[in-house]
Write an enzyme that holds these catalytic residues in place. Structure first.
Site, short mmCIF file in Angstrom:
data_model
loop_
_atom_site.label_atom_id
_atom_site.label_comp_id
_atom_site.label_asym_id
_atom_site.label_seq_id
_atom_site.Cartn_x
_atom_site.Cartn_y
_atom_site.Cartn_z
CD GLN A 45 -4.94 0.16 -3.01
OE1 GLN A 45 -4.60 0.07 -3.74
NE2 GLN A 45 -6.05 -0.23 -3.00
CB SER A 58 2.41 1.03 -3.09
OG SER A 58 2.31 -0.69 -2.95
CG LEU A 59 -0.46 2.58 -8.18
CD1 LEU A 59 -0.96 1.50 -8.96
CD2 LEU A 59 -1.93 2.70 -7.40
NE ARG A 83 0.79 -2.91 -8.11
CZ ARG A 83 0.64 -2.36 -6.84
NH1 ARG A 83 -0.12 -2.06 -6.35
NH2 ARG A 83 1.68 -2.37 -5.72
CG HIS A 125 3.52 -3.35 0.28
ND1 HIS A 125 4.15 -3.56 -0.78
CD2 HIS A 125 2.77 -2.83 -0.23
CE1 HIS A 125 3.71 -3.25 -2.08
NE2 HIS A 125 3.08 -2.04 -1.74
CD GLN A 175 5.47 -2.49 -5.65
OE1 GLN A 175 4.84 -2.74 -5.75
NE2 GLN A 175 5.81 -1.25 -5.72
#
Length: 292
Positions: free
Chosen positions: A9, A88-89, A113, A195, A244
């Protein structure tokens, strides 16, 4: 050896994917399928929307995922990874590109998500900040000394770490970082504390969706964010993907481990050039480029 990496992102821009859609029949087919799966025309926002529309988490995450995955799949025979990783994503994009998840299942999980994270952000407002010019250990030490929730969230490259947590705790940490000699402690324009422990409600929600989804063994190792290690076992990949959301993104270590395992050529699939910049700062001796 060739490594393919996928951004997270923040890499989005208006117009992303439009050229692919107009020039490649496979891309058009996949984008159209995505509109059906999501139940709204995300392509309208991606191609011709406003930056504010694109910035909503529920739009941003599927948009970056689609651009990244479709870019990779449209490479055809040129997409021959020896290893993959996503920031991440981007880990979801990497898993679809490597064949561990179907395109449709990957998109459904990313959408779930995004919605779960948006809900968690509304429930417990938080923020993030980029810390430039301090060693990781110093950033961790300062976070640990602050009252309230603030953690090291993204280990992007040496001297660049993102912290995440409650607004007051992040602001207090930023002041301490500057006092400790940080070149910059820059609040990020995000809607929540990604996170960090504040994402626990989203993790609980996403866990059910991930556990109900079929994963296959990927065609090459996937270096996952939570431990920076290569994985090919579907059950391990699932567990790491669930962890995660509340764990740090160990990007620096992931790239270092990929290089140690033979990667010397990194291709970023998706919008922007953020990962190429990070890889260059992690190790100047490897090639890093995009596909566009």
């Amino acid at each position: 050896m060739k490594a393919f990496v996928f951004p997270g992102q923040g890499a989005q821009f208006v117009g992303m994917g439009k050229d692919l859609y107009e020039s490649n029949p496979l891309a058009k087919e996949l984008f159209d399928k995505a509109n059906d799966v999501l139940g709204f025309n995300i392509t309208d926002i991606m191609f011709d929307g406003t930056a504010d529309e694109l910035k909503q988490t529920k739009v941003t995450q599927p948009a970056v995922f689609l651009h990244s995955v479709i870019s990779a799949l449209c490479m055809g025979d040129a997409f021959q990874p020896d290893m993959v990783a996503g920031h991440s994503l981007g880990e979801f994009s990497a898993l679809v590109a490597a064949g561990a998840l179907s395109f449709e299942d990957g998109l459904k999980l990313v959408h779930a998500r995004a919605l779960a994270m948006q809900k968690a952000c509304e429930k417990a407002p938080g923020t993030m900040a980029a810390i430039i010019g301090l060693p990781d250990e110093k950033v961790e030490e300062i976070c640990n000394a602050i009252d309230g929730i603030v953690v090291a969230a993204n280990y992007n490259c040496p001297g660049q770490l993102v912290i995440s947590g409650e607004v007051e705790a992040v602001n207090a940490a930023c002041e301490k970082m500057k006092e400790a000699g940080a070149k910059r402690a820059l609040p990020l324009p995000v809607s929540g504390a990604f996170h960090s422990p504040l994402m626990q409600p989203a993790k609980d929600e996403l866990q059910a969706a991930i556990e109900a989804t079929e994963f296959a063994a990927p065609k090459c190792p996937v270096y996952q964010n939570v431990d920076a290690k290569p994985h090919t076992d579907a059950a391990e990949i699932k567990a790491n993907l669930i962890a995660q959301l509340t764990s740090s993104v160990r990007w620096t270590a992931s790239v270092q481990n990929m290089i140690a395992d033979g990667a010397d050529d990194f291709t970023e699939c998706g919008p922007g050039k953020a990962l190429q910049g990070m890889i260059g700062r992690i190790d100047k001796g490897v090639a890093a480029h995009g596909i566009e």
